[in-house]
Design a protein around this motif. Structure first.
Motif, mmCIF file in Angstrom:
data_model
loop_
_atom_site.group_PDB
_atom_site.id
_atom_site.type_symbol
_atom_site.label_atom_id
_atom_site.label_comp_id
_atom_site.label_asym_id
_atom_site.label_seq_id
_atom_site.Cartn_x
_atom_site.Cartn_y
_atom_site.Cartn_z
ATOM 1 N N SER A 1 -7.494 -14.469 -8.054
ATOM 2 C CA SER A 1 -8.900 -14.745 -7.743
ATOM 3 C C SER A 1 -9.009 -15.743 -6.605
ATOM 4 O O SER A 1 -9.797 -15.569 -5.670
ATOM 5 C CB SER A 1 -9.618 -15.288 -8.992
ATOM 6 N N ASP B 1 -11.983 -15.359 -3.408
ATOM 7 C CA ASP B 1 -12.660 -16.441 -2.685
ATOM 8 C C ASP B 1 -12.821 -16.087 -1.206
ATOM 9 O O ASP B 1 -13.887 -16.299 -0.609
ATOM 10 C CB ASP B 1 -11.879 -17.752 -2.827
ATOM 11 N N SER C 1 -13.925 -18.917 -8.020
ATOM 12 C CA SER C 1 -13.859 -17.681 -8.805
ATOM 13 C C SER C 1 -12.774 -17.752 -9.880
ATOM 14 O O SER C 1 -12.869 -17.058 -10.899
ATOM 15 C CB SER C 1 -13.606 -16.479 -7.886
#
Length: 302
Positions: A255, A260, A273
């Motif tokens: 993530s 991002d 995130s």
């Protein structure tokens, strides 16, 4: 491809920390059906104990880590004896509220110590650099996190399969009344589960301190981040705790690396995130498979 593998390794290392923290969480739930909301506080206490013993008492870091794990295990045993033992037979919501209250009390007490605010680091005890596999680098703190998890898994595997106490814990987890009928002390098993949970929490805190330093809020947040891992793997599954922790760690790493940047490219605010995605997975898992990947599905008689 190199970046993908590097992020994967980083995610596995972080996931191993989650797995260590989740092991104690699962042990308590598996034996007593109690959800321990003070898990993050146990992580912080174990880590700061190790720091105090290594820096203030001047013990070798390995000895400080061992003593802090034993002391945190003793704290878990004491908490079960003083607070949880009196709640046997009470509604489960009452027991959960006790653990929430305990978390708040421990939180406040830690803020009264020198560790309540600020950042701390363990004395350097690992060599600089890491293990190079071609273009892939695995840092020594990452190797420590993975190694700690493997060692604890092997120890737990032996404990539950070979030792009398381990077999007793498995029996109590399956059926408390049947275990009592053959002479197993359920109260002793509960106390042991809390002690082992304290030990694994301290191990997780020590690894976190080695990887990223010591901060009370950050260490306590690990206890919250463990929830998605535990739900994913199954509340009563020890292998599930490890699998869930590693999956959540990898998810957070990817993530950060990919989501991002994608959000920034499309004009949205990037960053953060990795804190959201584990709980998205938690909601999806509760929706489709509420008992988790390896949890026991219980059918209530109606």
């Amino acid at each position: 491809m190199i970046d993908f593998v590097q992020n994967l390794i980083s995610g596995v290392a972080v996931g191993c920390i989650y797995a260590l923290a989740a092991l104690g969480f699962v042990l308590i739930y598996k034996s007593s059906r109690v959800i321990n909301f003070a898990n993050g506080q146990f992580i912080a206490i174990g880590a700061f104990m190790a720091y105090a013993l290594a820096v203030w008492a001047g013990l070798p870091i390995w000895l400080a880590a061992l003593v802090s794990m034993l002391l945190t295990a003793g704290l878990g045993f004491l908490v079960e004896r003083v607070f949880l033992r009196r709640m046997v037979g009470q509604p489960i919501i009452s027991v959960i509220m006790v653990t929430i209250g305990l978390a708040s009390v421990l939180d406040g007490l830690m803020y009264l110590t020198p560790f309540g605010s600020g950042n701390f680091t363990f004395p350097a005890f690992l060599p600089a650099g890491g293990l190079n596999l071609g273009a892939i680098n695995i840092s020594y703190p990452q190797l420590l996190a993975i190694g700690f998890t493997v060692v604890f898994l092997l120890l737990f595997g032996w404990f539950f399969q070979r030792s009398v106490l381990g077999v007793s814990m498995r029996a109590v987890a399956d059926d408390q009344m049947a275990s009592m009928s053959v002479g197993v002390s359920v109260q002793r098993v509960f106390a042991l589960a809390w002690a082992v949970a304290g030990l694994t929490a301290a191990a997780a805190g020590i690894v976190v301190g080695t990887v990223s330093g010591l901060n009370q809020d950050g260490l306590i947040a690990i206890g919250l981040a463990v929830f998605p891992a535990v739900i994913l793997g199954g509340l009563d599954s020890i292998p599930g705790a490890v699998v869930g922790g590693i999956v959540i760690g990898i998810l957070q790493s990817f993530s950060t690396a990919y989501l991002d940047g994608f959000f920034s490219q499309i004009g949205l605010v990037g960053g953060g995130s990795q804190y959201v995605m584990p709980f998205v997975v938690l909601l999806v898992m509760l929706w489709f498979k509420p008992h988790g990947l390896f949890g026991t599905e219980e059918i209530e008689r109606v």
